[in-house]
Design a protein around this motif. Structure first.
Motif, PDB file in Angstrom:
ATOM      1  N   ALA A 519      56.642   3.726  40.684  1.00  0.00           N
ATOM      2  CA  ALA A 519      56.967   4.501  39.384  1.00  0.00           C
ATOM      3  C   ALA A 519      57.411   3.647  38.619  1.00  0.00           C
ATOM      4  O   ALA A 519      56.776   3.323  37.323  1.00  0.00           O
ATOM      5  N   THR A 520      58.556   2.654  38.909  1.00  0.00           N
ATOM      6  CA  THR A 520      59.018   1.547  37.911  1.00  0.00           C
ATOM      7  C   THR A 520      57.950   0.703  37.543  1.00  0.00           C
ATOM      8  O   THR A 520      58.086   0.403  36.445  1.00  0.00           O
ATOM      9  N   GLU A 521      57.295   0.280  38.535  1.00  0.00           N
ATOM     10  CA  GLU A 521      56.336  -0.960  38.282  1.00  0.00           C
ATOM     11  C   GLU A 521      55.508  -0.390  37.157  1.00  0.00           C
ATOM     12  O   GLU A 521      55.056  -0.973  36.131  1.00  0.00           O
ATOM     13  N   LEU A 522      54.757   0.820  37.595  1.00  0.00           N
ATOM     14  CA  LEU A 522      53.908   1.270  36.564  1.00  0.00           C
ATOM     15  C   LEU A 522      54.121   1.569  35.249  1.00  0.00           C
ATOM     16  O   LEU A 522      53.525   1.266  34.397  1.00  0.00           O
ATOM     17  N   LEU A 523      55.478   2.016  35.117  1.00  0.00           N
ATOM     18  CA  LEU A 523      56.063   2.254  33.855  1.00  0.00           C
ATOM     19  C   LEU A 523      56.438   1.011  33.061  1.00  0.00           C
ATOM     20  O   LEU A 523      56.124   1.283  31.814  1.00  0.00           O
ATOM     21  N   GLU A 524      56.211  -0.117  33.664  1.00  0.00           N
ATOM     22  CA  GLU A 524      56.464  -1.261  32.639  1.00  0.00           C
ATOM     23  C   GLU A 524      55.157  -1.408  31.765  1.00  0.00           C
ATOM     24  O   GLU A 524      55.118  -2.037  30.804  1.00  0.00           O
ATOM     25  N   HIS A 525      53.981  -0.852  32.287  1.00  0.00           N
ATOM     26  CA  HIS A 525      52.750  -0.910  31.641  1.00  0.00           C
ATOM     27  C   HIS A 525      52.707   0.134  30.435  1.00  0.00           C
ATOM     28  O   HIS A 525      51.595  -0.016  29.721  1.00  0.00           O
ATOM     29  N   GLU A 526      53.611   0.940  30.362  1.00  0.00           N
ATOM     30  CA  GLU A 526      53.625   1.876  29.501  1.00  0.00           C
ATOM     31  C   GLU A 526      53.950   1.224  28.105  1.00  0.00           C
ATOM     32  O   GLU A 526      55.191   0.751  27.788  1.00  0.00           O
ATOM     33  N   PRO A 527      53.146   1.372  27.047  1.00  0.00           N
ATOM     34  CA  PRO A 527      53.676   0.926  25.846  1.00  0.00           C
ATOM     35  C   PRO A 527      54.589   1.575  24.835  1.00  0.00           C
ATOM     36  O   PRO A 527      55.049   1.127  23.940  1.00  0.00           O
ATOM     37  N   ARG A 528      54.648   2.732  25.108  1.00  0.00           N
ATOM     38  CA  ARG A 528      55.659   3.433  24.228  1.00  0.00           C
ATOM     39  C   ARG A 528      57.071   3.512  24.683  1.00  0.00           C
ATOM     40  O   ARG A 528      57.096   4.422  25.950  1.00  0.00           O
ATOM     41  N   ALA A 529      57.956   2.896  24.133  1.00  0.00           N
ATOM     42  CA  ALA A 529      59.208   2.694  24.679  1.00  0.00           C
ATOM     43  C   ALA A 529      59.951   4.237  25.103  1.00  0.00           C
ATOM     44  O   ALA A 529      60.229   4.424  26.136  1.00  0.00           O
ATOM     45  N   GLY A 530      59.665   5.030  24.285  1.00  0.00           N
ATOM     46  CA  GLY A 530      60.282   6.352  24.296  1.00  0.00           C
ATOM     47  C   GLY A 530      59.817   7.178  25.465  1.00  0.00           C
ATOM     48  O   GLY A 530      60.479   7.721  25.900  1.00  0.00           O
ATOM     49  N   LYS A 531      58.560   7.049  25.778  1.00  0.00           N
ATOM     50  CA  LYS A 531      58.134   7.843  26.873  1.00  0.00           C
ATOM     51  C   LYS A 531      58.601   7.238  28.029  1.00  0.00           C
ATOM     52  O   LYS A 531      58.702   8.290  29.166  1.00  0.00           O
ATOM     53  N   GLN A 532      59.126   6.177  28.286  1.00  0.00           N
ATOM     54  CA  GLN A 532      59.627   5.564  29.448  1.00  0.00           C
ATOM     55  C   GLN A 532      60.878   6.258  29.844  1.00  0.00           C
ATOM     56  O   GLN A 532      61.281   6.258  30.989  1.00  0.00           O
ATOM     57  N   VAL A 533      61.698   6.606  28.758  1.00  0.00           N
ATOM     58  CA  VAL A 533      62.955   6.949  29.015  1.00  0.00           C
ATOM     59  C   VAL A 533      63.440   8.020  30.005  1.00  0.00           C
ATOM     60  O   VAL A 533      64.115   7.764  30.929  1.00  0.00           O
ATOM     61  N   PRO A 534      62.700   9.272  29.877  1.00  0.00           N
ATOM     62  CA  PRO A 534      63.125  10.218  31.012  1.00  0.00           C
ATOM     63  C   PRO A 534      62.818   9.751  32.138  1.00  0.00           C
ATOM     64  O   PRO A 534      63.924   9.998  33.217  1.00  0.00           O
ATOM     65  N   LEU A 535      61.850   9.050  32.544  1.00  0.00           N
ATOM     66  CA  LEU A 535      61.465   8.819  33.942  1.00  0.00           C
ATOM     67  C   LEU A 535      62.476   7.637  34.418  1.00  0.00           C
ATOM     68  O   LEU A 535      63.027   7.921  35.441  1.00  0.00           O
ATOM     69  N   LEU A 536      62.915   6.919  33.555  1.00  0.00           N
ATOM     70  CA  LEU A 536      63.820   5.860  34.082  1.00  0.00           C
ATOM     71  C   LEU A 536      65.070   6.340  34.345  1.00  0.00           C
ATOM     72  O   LEU A 536      65.554   5.896  35.280  1.00  0.00           O
ATOM     73  N   LEU A 537      65.621   7.651  33.612  1.00  0.00           N
ATOM     74  CA  LEU A 537      66.680   8.042  33.876  1.00  0.00           C
ATOM     75  C   LEU A 537      66.632   8.809  35.384  1.00  0.00           C
ATOM     76  O   LEU A 537      67.477   8.573  35.826  1.00  0.00           O
ATOM     77  N   SER A 538      65.315   9.314  35.555  1.00  0.00           N
ATOM     78  CA  SER A 538      65.217   9.934  36.938  1.00  0.00           C
ATOM     79  C   SER A 538      65.351   8.792  38.078  1.00  0.00           C
ATOM     80  O   SER A 538      65.852   9.197  39.174  1.00  0.00           O
ATOM     81  N   VAL A 539      64.708   7.690  37.939  1.00  0.00           N
ATOM     82  CA  VAL A 539      64.686   6.729  39.016  1.00  0.00           C
ATOM     83  C   VAL A 539      66.190   5.947  38.892  1.00  0.00           C
ATOM     84  O   VAL A 539      66.469   5.089  39.650  1.00  0.00           O
ATOM     85  N   GLY A 540      66.999   6.243  37.921  1.00  0.00           N
ATOM     86  CA  GLY A 540      68.308   5.542  38.037  1.00  0.00           C
ATOM     87  C   GLY A 540      68.487   4.390  37.395  1.00  0.00           C
ATOM     88  O   GLY A 540      69.425   3.586  37.658  1.00  0.00           O
ATOM     89  N   GLU A 541      67.631   3.959  36.514  1.00  0.00           N
ATOM     90  CA  GLU A 541      67.658   2.782  35.824  1.00  0.00           C
ATOM     91  C   GLU A 541      68.180   3.199  34.324  1.00  0.00           C
ATOM     92  O   GLU A 541      67.457   2.946  33.521  1.00  0.00           O
ATOM     93  N   GLU A 542      69.433   3.538  34.286  1.00  0.00           N
ATOM     94  CA  GLU A 542      70.144   4.117  33.100  1.00  0.00           C
ATOM     95  C   GLU A 542      69.962   3.113  32.014  1.00  0.00           C
ATOM     96  O   GLU A 542      69.724   3.142  30.851  1.00  0.00           O
ATOM     97  N   SER A 543      70.578   1.690  32.287  1.00  0.00           N
ATOM     98  CA  SER A 543      70.622   0.812  31.226  1.00  0.00           C
ATOM     99  C   SER A 543      69.449   0.448  30.793  1.00  0.00           C
ATOM    100  O   SER A 543      69.225  -0.097  29.456  1.00  0.00           O
ATOM    101  N   ILE A 544      68.401   0.170  31.610  1.00  0.00           N
ATOM    102  CA  ILE A 544      67.058   0.138  31.058  1.00  0.00           C
ATOM    103  C   ILE A 544      66.475   1.176  30.088  1.00  0.00           C
ATOM    104  O   ILE A 544      66.147   0.990  28.926  1.00  0.00           O
ATOM    105  N   ALA A 545      66.753   2.429  30.456  1.00  0.00           N
ATOM    106  CA  ALA A 545      66.459   3.397  29.863  1.00  0.00           C
ATOM    107  C   ALA A 545      67.262   3.278  28.477  1.00  0.00           C
ATOM    108  O   ALA A 545      66.540   3.641  27.418  1.00  0.00           O
ATOM    109  N   LEU A 546      68.466   2.859  28.646  1.00  0.00           N
ATOM    110  CA  LEU A 546      69.016   3.071  27.110  1.00  0.00           C
ATOM    111  C   LEU A 546      68.446   1.871  26.348  1.00  0.00           C
ATOM    112  O   LEU A 546      68.231   2.169  24.900  1.00  0.00           O
ATOM    113  N   ASP A 547      67.941   0.797  26.863  1.00  0.00           N
ATOM    114  CA  ASP A 547      67.462  -0.291  26.068  1.00  0.00           C
ATOM    115  C   ASP A 547      66.111   0.290  25.378  1.00  0.00           C
ATOM    116  O   ASP A 547      65.816   0.032  24.189  1.00  0.00           O
TER     117      ASP A 547
END
Lengths: 823, 676
Positions: A519-547
């Motif tokens: 999931a994290t790997e695939l997410l890196e290809h997502e061009p819309r920053a905002g869309k990545q946020v909820p999932l990043l939170l779910s996988v526990g990547e809070e500080s990346i989510a914040l950025d």
């Protein structure tokens, strides 16, 4: 080739036709009578589950396992859902092929897109105690009938809000149905309940008795367009009435003793009565026709007809569409029919072809149109071709003809034929296709994992293809068993460079499947920053989510991440995280001011922002419940800053603030007047107004109030208490730091011209003209004259003469002569 | 939705109205409406209270009053969902009603302009999310006039500059994005200032994401066709960050409309004045009385204040006001008497001898419009009278003297004495602070010693709670100590790595852009400087840098004028900063200049051809004021619009209307050390 009219059946003055869509649909061993069968609208998938109320042959343990089976209309098994979640009370579909399973405890499980996991919600409103009896579904919602005759409506499946409708009277509900909200005058769903001898209409607000007498009604059904209701009466008659219960249209007597097992609409103008293997089609005015089947059948009503499903065949029963009737009806002489004949003659190379064309020359364009439309209604590819050929022939004779309809129809037919193919099993009629829209058809293909077909059709119809790729990728992520790296690689390779691909959705599928890393790997290809946020939170990547949230610019996202972050990690690391991100810090500060001051204090302390910390305490002092607490806060505020030299003025001000309250409290004690809360200047002013000159002076010296300010305060205070004596006294003074003009102005505006005039001679810095003006404002023309005389200003005197009257006039004239003399 | 249609404000109004009514209709039966105070005004602009009633609204409550009752089964909340505080308040009220009421309630929340994740989370935590219907009311721009669009976000100024919370910028970007969706891309985005830069970046960012959003949202099938191509009707977007030009806000506006705003305040095109000034409202309720803005129903507020205050609608429906609003107040008296005389002579014409019946009929037909004009004349005469009293006041003149001196670039120390006097005379604190802030802004901060001195004076004069006021004003950047070390920085732009000045060098800018015009003509304006009787707002000069290059070049440097004139006017067609780069480098904040091209060059070209290569096309420039705009600036921009002729149209957009009192008020501490 059979004749086109071979399957036609006359019902009254109309024709109905039965088209065989598919044969050998189900496993012959399947005993369909023991199953509950329901089909999705627009020729969608069919769901079956074993009716627990019926006995069946014991086939060992294996068969006892309960499942919900989803098949295509051609019988192909699409999915099998193992079922162990309680008694199923109802099974239904929504327009977008979401399967809904309602159990008797009021839990609704929605299975979207035929593949995914379910999302549950509860009906509430007492469904648990009373149990769900049955449900009726429409395209976007359903209504559940509970054991206590309450009805609960769900009008949407995204964020469903089960709503309790008005309560119905007690009594056994013999049969019931709903009118979807889009067809009611109130725009909210209406439920028809047959109780006792009558029918009740229930909506959100009220329950109304329609006062019918012929009940109990064994069956009740609403036509697809919501305009008509069919009722099956106790004395085995079928009534068709308008849905507002005002008009009665027709009546039919079945003359069969056993009550039918089902009553459904076939399109909007015929009703089907079904027994186990016998079917009555009742048209307008009570005309009827009978059909017989070899085995048990189920009715699957659709918008323009009804599908009849037996273990062996799937038929479509519908009224013969108008263009088809026009072309094929025996003995038809319509232009379209002649045109078709012309084509046949042409193929036989007979000159009659031209005779035909000449015959209908005047109506040729109409004939072409009808042939095109009739082609759309055909299931046989041969006949489609015949009709299109006829149209093409006709249009070649016409000089001017807009071929758009023709082209559109050929496109549509190609798509329809492709999806009707038995392996796909979507036997859409043309009307259904138009109502469903090509976009949603694509969704259905994708749901059946017919990716290649979906892509081909989309490209053919110029539809966006991104959904197809994304769906494919999600399915890939779910089902592929190869290692994550190669999955990711394959997906990225396939999807890269395609417009509008949402990697976030693919990543979410991976996450739901428990493949966090993928999931994290695939997410890196997502061009819309905002869309990545909820999932990043779910996988526990809070500080990346914040950025990512900050990158998107959407403060709501940032705030959302921060709220989650604060709950999850210790405060100190929370501060560390936001510290390097100014936007995050300001949002925390901005919300904490309203919500959480303690957090703010900690933040300022951690970041060593003393002045902010101190100001926060001042702010708290302002809201403190009493003066003592306020003073304490001020002391703390000063203490925070004391050991740094740069804050010295701030500290001094804070100390002055405390000193002022001390003074004010003392005054209050001595003078029994309110002083606390006033500023230094206001305190002095109030003291002077009360005649406490000494105390006012004390304040001035204590707080080093500038002399000018003090004079202004004194002047205004004295004027406001009308202390003319003191003001007269002051006019004898020699010097004023603010000059004497303000005295004149203030006193004059208070209305005392006499005292005001005392100050005029002291305004020595002003010009003569100005002073004359001042005298005049006091109404002292003579004095003004003296001023002019002193300055030897003849013109001014002349001016004054005009204004003067009475003794003043004499004075002025005297002065003028004096001036003349003096010259 | 043709992307080539010209921008029409009434479409926006109509859409907002339709959306709201549709939402209301979605809730069956009678309902009570709880509305956030700051939304009542904007909503009142496009839907009347009587219409709300037709759609089943029984009573209207203000969210802030926390007094919604349980008389109706349906309760609807209409509020902005960006701030946690608002969400919390709604959750509390839902809980309260549920606790106190005996019957079951249906709660709905319409978030403006969007539903936020945070609101969902808070509602969930407070345990009400499961029982409310949540919907969005996508109200972004609200047209105040045909050419003035406002987001009506009252907190925008304090959010952006004091709290540094970019929510308002983000929502502004959303709003502009919506405009682009209906009008096509802005071919060029120009701007000045730090926040203008972030807004422009957000717009570019959103555009890149738009494709994906459009296609991954199945409900938005119609957006599929939206392949962004540059607009054929909109030429450019000019973003002015308020931070770039604080002085204009701080000065007292001298146009008629500006002065009304300064004196009585204008909210959502309405001003409220004492009925002793204009006379009581006519017996039949005027339209604004029934509008949503005043819909607090007898249950909410005692009717007492409305007896003393009268609301007056100020917009272009009042023909007379349209003539007066942008005029310098100095000539309003003349204008009024001219109109009065004309009315008189028109009216007297009825006495003309031997009129035919037709002429009489004509006259009678015109009577209603006479009466309307007369009523409006009466109101404006009394308003102008009242304003005259203010402007003739000693204090007003004193304040004006300080302002004019500072604007003209006189040595600030010369005005210190007057400011001190104003403090000693207990003149209103906002006025004093406006002057201090003005000095700080035009001279790159106050000298440390002066600042401490004035702080002391203010603290003694108005109370020690204003320690917080000063802290806030410093944060906003309105009142700062001068940094002597940094003074050298702006002399050498290269010293600053970002290439953007951090402080505006007013002395230089005043000269290069001619911010002060000595021989200004107030009755026959020849330059925008008329709106402040001499001072030309920097913000509007920046717009002129783009749209009126030859004029500005001639104004600032008459010798080069011929060269500038010889340039074909088409050179400025799409607009840029060319020719003014040097002075821009001396103004605070980065300069923005972005060109937006379509994905598909052929499609853009085709659209252009369809439009007839812009030959007879009216080109629109949108000037967006981030952080608020004053009425005086709008007047100046309208003046420019008139100068530009038929071929070009200016539209002013903003986060909200602003005046000096609001700007300074954002930092003012309202509480005091009162005994409790």
């Amino acid at each position: 080739m059979s004749k086109p009219t071979a399957d036609w059946e006359r019902v009254g003055d109309r024709f109905y036709r039965k088209t065989q869509l598919y044969t050998s649909v189900f496993n012959p061993e399947l005993e369909l009578e023991n199953y509950v069968v329901t089909g999705a609208p627009y020729s969608g998938a069919v769901a079956l589950y074993r009716d627990e109320g019926k006995i069946y042959t014991y086939r060992g343990n294996q068969a006892a396992k309960s499942t919900i089976d989803i098949h295509s209309c051609a019988g192909k098994l699409i999915r099998q859902i193992p079922w162990d979640k309680g008694r199923i009370k109802a099974l239904g579909w929504s327009e977008d092929e979401r399967l809904l399973v309602v159990t008797d405890d009021g839990i609704v499980r929605g299975y979207a897109d035929l593949q995914g996991d379910f999302t549950p919600f509860s009906l509430g409103h007492g469904a648990e105690e009373h149990g769900v009896q049955a449900c009726k579904f429409w395209s976007t919602g359903f209504v559940a009938l509970l054991g206590n005759n309450s009805v609960v409506a769900v009008t949407r499946y995204e964020e469903p809000r089960p709503q309790l409708l008005a309560s119905a009277p007690p009594g056994e509900v013999v049969s019931w149905t709903v009118i979807p909200p889009e067809y009611t005058s109130s725009r909210s769903v209406e439920v028809l309940l047959a109780i006792g001898k009558t029918v009740y209409v229930v909506d959100a607000a009220e329950c109304e008795d329609r006062s019918l007498e012929a009940g109990p009604f064994r069956h009740i059904s609403v036509s697809p367009n919501g305009k008509f209701i069919a009722l099956y009466t106790e004395d085995s008659k079928v009534w068709v009435i308008s849905s507002d219960f005002q008009d009665r249209f027709s009546e039919y007597e079945s003359k069969v003793k056993t009550p039918p097992k089902d009553l459904q609409w076939c399109g909007n103008n015929a009703v089907v009565l079904a027994w186990e293997d016998e079917l009555h089609l009742i048209g307008p005015n009570g005309a009827a026709s009978k059909f017989y089947y070899d085995s048990f059948m189920h009715l699957l009503p659709d918008i323009d007809g009804i599908r009849v499903l037996t273990g062996d065949v799937c038929d479509f029963l519908q009224k013969v569409p108008d263009p088809t009737e026009e072309v094929f009806r025996l003995g038809s002489t319509s232009p379209a029919s002649v045109l078709l004949d012309a084509l046949e003659q042409l193929e036989k190379k007979s000159p009659k072809a031209d005779d035909d064309i000449q015959l209908i020359k005047a109506n040729l364009d109409e004939a072409v149109d009808v042939c095109v439309r009739a082609a759309g209604q055909e299931y046989s590819i041969h006949r489609q071709k015949q009709l299109l050929k006829a149209a093409s022939f006709g249009k070649s004779v016409l000089d001017l003809y807009n071929s758009d309809d023709f082209v559109d129809m050929t496109e549509a037919l190609r798509v329809l034929n492709a999806v009707r193919f038995y392996e796909v099993g979507i036997p859409l009629s043309y009307d259904q296709y138009i109502r469903l829209t090509p976009e949603r058809l694509m969704q259905r293909l994708v749901n059946r994992q017919e990716y290649l077909l979906a892509l081909k059709v989309s490209e053919y119809l110029h539809l966006p293809v991104d959904r197809i790729y994304v769906h494919w990728a999600r399915q890939k992520v779910r089902s592929s068993s190869t290692d994550e790296e190669s999955i990711c690689e394959e997906i990225v390779r396939k999807l890269d460079g395609k417009r509008g691909i949402s990697f976030e959705e693919v990543a979410r599928a991976a996450y739901d499947e428990g493949r966090g890393k993928l999931a994290t790997e695939l997410l890196e290809h997502e061009p819309r920053a905002g869309k990545q946020v909820p999932l990043l939170l779910s996988v526990g990547e809070e500080s990346i989510a914040l950025d990512k949230a900050i990158e998107s610019g959407d403060t709501d996202l940032v705030f959302f991440v921060l709220l989650n972050l604060k709950k999850k990690i210790p405060l100190s690391s929370f501060f560390r995280t936001i510290n390097s991100r100014p936007v995050a810090t300001s949002i925390v500060e901005s919300s904490a001011i309203d919500q959480d001051r303690e957090l703010l204090k900690d933040l300022y302390y951690q970041d060593d922002r003393r002045i902010d910390g101190s100001n926060l305490l001042v702010s708290e002092a302002l809201s403190a419940p009493d003066m003592g607490a306020a003073t304490d806060k001020l002391k703390m505020a000063a203490k925070l800053l004391r050991d740094s030299k740069e804050f010295a003025p701030q500290v001094a001000a804070l100390e002055d603030a405390q000193k002022l309250t001390r003074f004010q409290e003392a005054f209050e004690k001595d003078l029994t007047e309110r002083y606390v809360g006033l500023s230094v200047n206001e305190t002095m002013s109030k003291l002077i107004k009360a005649g406490n000159m000494k105390r006012a002076l004390k304040v001035q010296t204590e707080f080093k109030v500038p002399e000018k300010t003090y004079w202004w305060v004194r002047l205004r205070a004295l004027v406001s208490r009308r202390d003319w004596r003191e003001l007269e006294e002051m006019s004898k003074g020699r010097k004023s730091p603010i000059g004497w003009e303000p005295f004149y102005d203030e006193i004059l505006s208070a209305g005392n011209t006499k005292i005001a005039s005392l100050y005029i001679p002291k305004c020595t810095t002003l010009t003569v003209g100005e002073r004359i003006e001042m005298w005049l404002k006091c109404g002292m023309v003579a004095k003004a004259g003296e001023e002019a005389l002193k300055a030897k200003d003849r013109n001014a005197l002349e001016e004054l003469r005009k204004q003067a009257s009475g003794p003043a006039l004499l004075d002025v004239e005297r002065m003028i002569t004096q001036l003349q003399k003096g010259r | 939705m043709a992307p080539t249609a010209t921008l029409d404000a009434s479409d926006i109004t109509e859409k907002a109205r339709r959306d709201l009514l549709q939402l209301l209709e979605g809730v069956r039966g009678k309902k009570n409406l709880v509305i956030e105070k700051s939304l009542a005004g904007p909503v009142g602009l496009f839907v009347k209270f009587s219409t709300l009633q037709e759609y089943g609204v029984d009573k209207v409550f203000f969210l802030e009053n926390n007094n919604v009752d349980s008389t109706q089964r349906n309760v609807i909340f209409l509020a902005r969902g960006e701030k946690a505080r608002q969400v919390q308040a709604i959750a509390e009220q839902i809980k309260r009603v549920r606790r106190e009421s005996k019957q079951d309630h249906e709660f709905s929340i319409f978030w403006v302009p969007r539903r936020t994740l945070v609101s969902d989370q808070i509602l969930e935590e407070t345990g009400v999310l499961g029982e409310v219907n949540v919907a969005e009311f996508q109200m972004y721009f609200v047209p105040l006039e045909k050419t003035v669009l406002s987001l009506e976000m009252d907190d925008a100024f304090s959010d952006i500059y004091l709290r540094r919370d970019p929510t308002a910028i983000f929502l502004a970007a959303r709003a502009l994005m919506l405009l682009q969706k209906s009008q096509g891309l802005f071919p060029r985005i120009l701007g000045k200032g730090e926040n203008a830069k972030s807004l422009a970046n957000m717009l570019l960012h959103m555009r890149a994401e738009e494709d994906i959003d459009a296609s991954s949202d199945p409900s938005n099938a119609h957006v599929h066709s939206f392949d962004l191509t540059p607009s054929a009707t909109i030429d450019n977007l000019i973003i002015i960050d308020r931070e770039v030009d604080f002085p204009t806000v701080l000065l007292t506006q001298l146009t008629y409309e500006g002065l009304i705003d300064e004196t009585f305040g204008i909210q959502n095109n309405q001003t409220e004045v004492d009925s002793s000034i204009t006379g009581a409202a006519p017996s039949q309720p005027p339209p604004q009385q029934t509008s949503g803005a005043n819909s607090q129903a007898p249950a909410v507020q005692p009717p007492a204040p409305s007896a003393l205050k009268r609301k007056i609608l100020l917009d272009s429906t009042d023909k007379l006001y349209t003539q007066l609003r942008d005029a310098n107040f100095a000539i309003v008296g003349t204008l009024l008497s001219r109109v009065a005389r004309r009315l008189q002579s028109d009216y007297d014409s009825r006495h003309k001898a031997n009129q035919s019946i037709n002429e009489l009929r004509e006259f009678v037909n015109k009577l209603p419009s006479y009466q309307a004009e007369q009523a409006s004349l009466k109101i404006h005469i009394s308003l102008a009278d009242e304003l005259k009293k203010v402007t003739n006041g000693d204090l007003f003149l004193r304040v004006l003297e300080v302002q004019q001196n500072l604007a003209a670039g006189a040595d600030p120390s010369t005005v210190h004495e007057i400011i001190e006097e104003l403090i000693a005379r207990d003149c209103s604190l906002t006025t004093v602070l406006r002057l201090l802030c003005l000095e700080s802004c035009v001279s790159g901060g106050l000298r440390q010693r002066d600042l401490e001195h004035f702080k002391r004076q203010v603290l003694q004069g108005y109370g020690y709670q204003h320690l917080l006021t000063f802290a806030a004003l410093e944060k906003i950047g309105l009142l700062i100590p001068r940094v002597s070390a940094g003074a050298g920085a702006y002399l050498n732009p290269l010293a600053n790595p970002s290439g953007a000045a951090t402080v505006t060098d007013y002395n230089l800018v005043r000269k290069s852009l001619k911010l002060f015009v000595d021989d200004v003509n107030e009755s026959e304006p020849n330059d925008i400087a008329y709106v402040f009787s001499g001072y030309a707002p920097l913000s509007v000069r920046l717009v002129q840098c783009i749209l009126q290059k030859p004029y500005l070049a001639q104004l600032t440097n008459p010798r080069t004028a011929p060269a500038a004139n010889s340039q074909p006017s088409t050179a400025t067609a799409s607009g840029n900063w060319k020719g003014f780069e040097d002075v821009l480098a001396r103004i605070k904040g980065p300069t923005v200049d972005e060109v937006q091209k379509g994905h598909n060059a052929a499609a853009s070209q085709a659209r252009k051809t369809l439009q007839g290569s812009g030959g007879g096309q009216v080109k629109t420039s949108i000037v967006f004021f981030l952080g608020g705009v004053t009425f005086a600036e709008i007047a100046a921009l309208r003046y420019i619009d008139g100068q530009l002729g038929e071929k070009r149209r200016l539209i002013v957009a903003t986060t909200s209307m602003i005046k000096g009192d609001t700007a300074v008020g954002a930092g003012m501490e309202g509480r005091s050390f009162k005994m409790r």
